[in-house]
Design an enzyme around this catalytic site. Structure first.
Site, short mmCIF file in Angstrom:
data_model
loop_
_atom_site.label_atom_id
_atom_site.label_comp_id
_atom_site.label_asym_id
_atom_site.label_seq_id
_atom_site.Cartn_x
_atom_site.Cartn_y
_atom_site.Cartn_z
N HIS A 114 14.75 24.84 22.58
CA HIS A 114 14.64 23.44 22.15
C HIS A 114 15.65 23.19 21.04
CE1 HIS A 114 12.78 19.59 21.29
NE2 HIS A 114 12.71 19.91 20.02
N ALA A 178 24.97 27.50 18.51
CA ALA A 178 23.89 28.37 18.04
C ALA A 178 22.94 28.71 19.17
CB ALA A 178 23.15 27.70 16.88
#
Length: 238
Positions: A114, A178
């Protein structure tokens, strides 16, 4: 030749599958403890299907429009996963909520990434909402999937700064870098049995505790180093 027993992983996507590509790249390493055995999309035009097929991974679309109900659609996906002998399911930009029976069947064996630091900013438009809230730190989270959206036990997170002058696209690109580092690390931990879902929590065992070891990957500072301009970060930091 490696004698490693690899966990069989299926990936669910809805679009381009950039996190899928990151998992495929990680799984190409003979020492990685998981193999990607199939990719399933709920959209026939998902770009990720072609990427997976080009890499020799079975890929198929199971469209919602072809099924009479949400339950029937999830049942078809479950049948495909069963046919693949999947042991772990990784959601990689899968944009449809799954039914409770499906989630309960795969609970503890299904993970999601997420684009926010849960439990903050559940749902959609996380980068816009982070900017609107004036947040100075943003990031991504890998978690076990439970019936409630974006609410499962957290496996790993990576934080990135919100830079002065960021717009939504710039912040999204930084977070995505990331994500691409964090997701393969988290899947490795699940595949190796070093993290499991128990009693509604993520339970860890057997992690290396040294500064460069596996325990540090639960926060993944390396993702931050690779995702930002360090000189700009130094100017940002008081």
């Amino acid at each position: 030749m490696s004698t490693l027993t690899k966990k069989r992983v299926a990936i669910l996507i809805s679009g381009r599958g950039s996190n899928m590509s990151a998992l495929l790249a990680a799984a190409a390493d003979p020492d990685y403890p998981a193999e990607i055995v199939g990719v399933v999309s709920d959209k026939a035009d998902a770009a990720g299907l072609g990427i997976a097929a080009a890499r020799g991974v079975p890929a198929q679309a199971i469209a919602r429009a072809d099924h009479a109900s949400k339950d029937a659609h999830d049942a078809a996906i479950d049948a495909a996963l069963t046919k693949l002998d999947a042991e772990i399911v990784a959601l990689a930009g899968y944009m449809r909520l799954l039914t409770a029976p499906f989630v309960e069947k795969w609970q503890g064996r299904m993970i999601n990434i997420h684009p926010a630091l849960l439990p903050s900013l559940k749902g959609l438009d996380t980068h816009r909402r982070a900017l609107e809230a004036g947040m100075r730190v943003h990031g991504c989270t890998v978690h076990f999937v439970t019936p409630e959206m974006d609410d499962g036990p957290i496996i790993a997170q990576a934080a990135v700064p919100v830079m002065l002058g960021d717009d939504e696209d710039a912040l999204a690109a930084r977070v995505l870098k990331a994500e691409h580092r964090l997701y393969p690390k988290a899947l490795r931990l699940v595949a190796e049995g070093k993290v499991r879902m128990q009693g509604g929590r993520a339970v860890f065992s057997g992690l290396a505790e040294d500064p460069a070891g596996e325990a540090s990957s639960l926060f993944s500072p390396g993702a931050l180093r690779d995702a930002v301009d360090l000189e700009a970060l130094a100017r940002f930091t008081p």
